[in-house]
Design an enzyme around this catalytic site. Structure first.
Site, PDB file in Angstrom:
ATOM      1  N   ARG A 177      46.467  44.435  23.124  1.00  0.00           N
ATOM      2  CA  ARG A 177      46.015  43.352  24.362  1.00  0.00           C
ATOM      3  C   ARG A 177      46.789  43.792  25.803  1.00  0.00           C
ATOM      4  O   ARG A 177      47.612  43.967  25.953  1.00  0.00           O
ATOM      5  CB  ARG A 177      46.962  42.055  23.877  1.00  0.00           C
ATOM      6  CG  ARG A 177      46.621  40.798  24.790  1.00  0.00           C
ATOM      7  CD  ARG A 177      47.808  39.558  24.625  1.00  0.00           C
ATOM      8  NE  ARG A 177      48.911  40.123  25.419  1.00  0.00           N
ATOM      9  CZ  ARG A 177      50.051  39.936  25.099  1.00  0.00           C
ATOM     10  NH1 ARG A 177      50.325  39.233  23.698  1.00  0.00           N
ATOM     11  NH2 ARG A 177      51.071  40.223  25.618  1.00  0.00           N
ATOM     12  N   HIS A 181      49.859  37.768  28.193  1.00  0.00           N
ATOM     13  CA  HIS A 181      49.580  36.646  26.844  1.00  0.00           C
ATOM     14  C   HIS A 181      48.675  35.656  27.760  1.00  0.00           C
ATOM     15  O   HIS A 181      47.857  35.232  27.358  1.00  0.00           O
ATOM     16  CB  HIS A 181      50.540  36.300  26.092  1.00  0.00           C
ATOM     17  CG  HIS A 181      50.276  35.349  25.354  1.00  0.00           C
ATOM     18  ND1 HIS A 181      49.499  35.230  24.289  1.00  0.00           N
ATOM     19  CD2 HIS A 181      50.663  33.834  25.597  1.00  0.00           C
ATOM     20  CE1 HIS A 181      49.559  33.679  23.794  1.00  0.00           C
ATOM     21  NE2 HIS A 181      49.987  33.218  24.554  1.00  0.00           N
ATOM     22  N   TYR A 190      58.575  43.441  28.616  1.00  0.00           N
ATOM     23  CA  TYR A 190      58.674  43.631  27.215  1.00  0.00           C
ATOM     24  C   TYR A 190      58.110  44.912  26.697  1.00  0.00           C
ATOM     25  O   TYR A 190      58.278  45.269  25.536  1.00  0.00           O
ATOM     26  CB  TYR A 190      58.669  42.547  26.129  1.00  0.00           C
ATOM     27  CG  TYR A 190      57.094  41.742  26.481  1.00  0.00           C
ATOM     28  CD1 TYR A 190      56.234  42.199  25.643  1.00  0.00           C
ATOM     29  CD2 TYR A 190      56.958  40.365  26.978  1.00  0.00           C
ATOM     30  CE1 TYR A 190      55.102  41.652  25.913  1.00  0.00           C
ATOM     31  CE2 TYR A 190      55.858  40.012  27.194  1.00  0.00           C
ATOM     32  CZ  TYR A 190      54.911  40.462  26.522  1.00  0.00           C
ATOM     33  OH  TYR A 190      53.711  39.802  26.618  1.00  0.00           O
TER      34      TYR A 190
END
Ligand SMILES: Cc1ncc(C[n+]2csc(CCOP(=O)(O)OP(=O)(O)O)c2C)c(N)n1
Length: 289
Positions: A177, A181, A190
């Protein structure tokens, strides 16, 4: 459906205006303005409304597939979910039910390495998702999710198996990805920025497909800029049309769930109408009551 599959709808002929009507929640939205944006659905195109509630759609798809089998239809159901969805009980119940009932369903898991900020290493210790198929008694195919042609032939083969043999099959598409998100996420908090850049630059599936069609002489830079300009115009036009369309009637907020609306729902409708009347300036006048 999860929330990353508008491409399926585009492919089946959902128009840009239909997409935009949903995003604006106007009176032509099939969900009557009662869903969050991007929760498209279409009866006509056999596309069950997107579910943001992770994994709930997976058992639904198995039920739909089982019903197709009982009706002896020459068809199968397809359901999509992310690696995160496989950590839900619904995934496991659906896989087992499908295997035992031999339901013609294709499970497509988009394993992109992350469920928001949770890496797959914190979700499972199995070698990805594909191994779970044989564990439940169904076949699996693992495919490079960044290779459009490989995906096409995989899904094509899976569909043949699901329909001809009336059995379920699991596909795991391995990808990454690259985006955050959602718009409220900052994934650089992160994961390392150079990891994202690597996938964006060296592994981009669109670049890869573009290279292939160009090499075959089916596509060039002029085609691409013409397409981009054309689509941009169509999107802007669809937005302009959708934003002028009035909202669905307020009464629609309370329909379609109960045959006879419950007393508390009636009470809520009464309160809402009173509030709208009391604060006419705060409510758009184009909302019919
Ligand atoms: C039942 C449920 N639990 C939690 C959430 C919050 N949530 C939204 S998306 C998501 C991650 C899903 O994982 P995956 O499909 O792998 O996500 P992505 O690749 O889109 O990050 C979570 C936990 C939710 N929508 N529904």
């Amino acid at each position: 459906m999860q929330y990353r599959e508008p491409g399926v709808l585009l492919w089946r002929g959902f128009t840009l205006q239909e997409f935009t009507n949903q995003l604006f929640g106007n009176k032509y939205d099939y969900g009557k303005g009662r869903q969050m944006p991007i929760h498209y659905g279409s009866n006509k195109l056999n596309y069950v409304t997107i579910s943001s509630t992770i994994a709930t759609q997976i058992p639904h798809a198995v039920g739909a597939a089982y019903s197709l089998k009982m009706d002896k239809k020459n068809a199968c159901a397809v359901t999509y979910f992310g690696d995160g969805g496989t950590s839900e009980g619904d995934f496991h119940a659906a896989m087992n039910f499908a295997a035992v009932m031999e339901a013609p369903v294709i499970f497509i898991c988009r394993n992109n390495g992350w469920a928001i900020s949770t890496p797959t290493s914190e979700q499972f210790r199995s070698d990805g998702i594909a191994v779970r198929g044989p564990a439940y008694g169904m076949r699996s195919i693992r495919v490079d999710g960044n290779d459009a042609l490989a995906i096409y032939s995989t899904v094509h083969a899976a569909r043949e198996m699901a329909i001809n043999e009336r059995r379920p099959i699991l596909i795991e598409t391995l990808t990454y990805r690259v985006g955050h998100h959602s718009t409220s996420d900052d994934s650089t908090k992160y994961r390392p920025a150079d990891e994202i850049e690597h996938w964006r630059k060296a592994r981009d599936p669109v670049t890869r497909f573009r290279k292939w069609v160009k090499k075959n002489g089916w596509w060039n830079d002029e085609d691409e800029s013409a397409l981009r300009n054309d689509v941009r115009k169509k999107v802007l036009n669809a937005i302009q049309v959708a934003e002028k369309v009035e909202k669905p009637p307020l009464a629609e907020l309370f329909t379609d769930v109960y045959d006879h609306p419950s007393s508390n729902l009636g009470e809520q409708e009464r309160l809402l109408r009173e509030t709208v009347k009391r604060h006419p300036k705060d409510y758009p006048i184009d909302v019919p009551v």
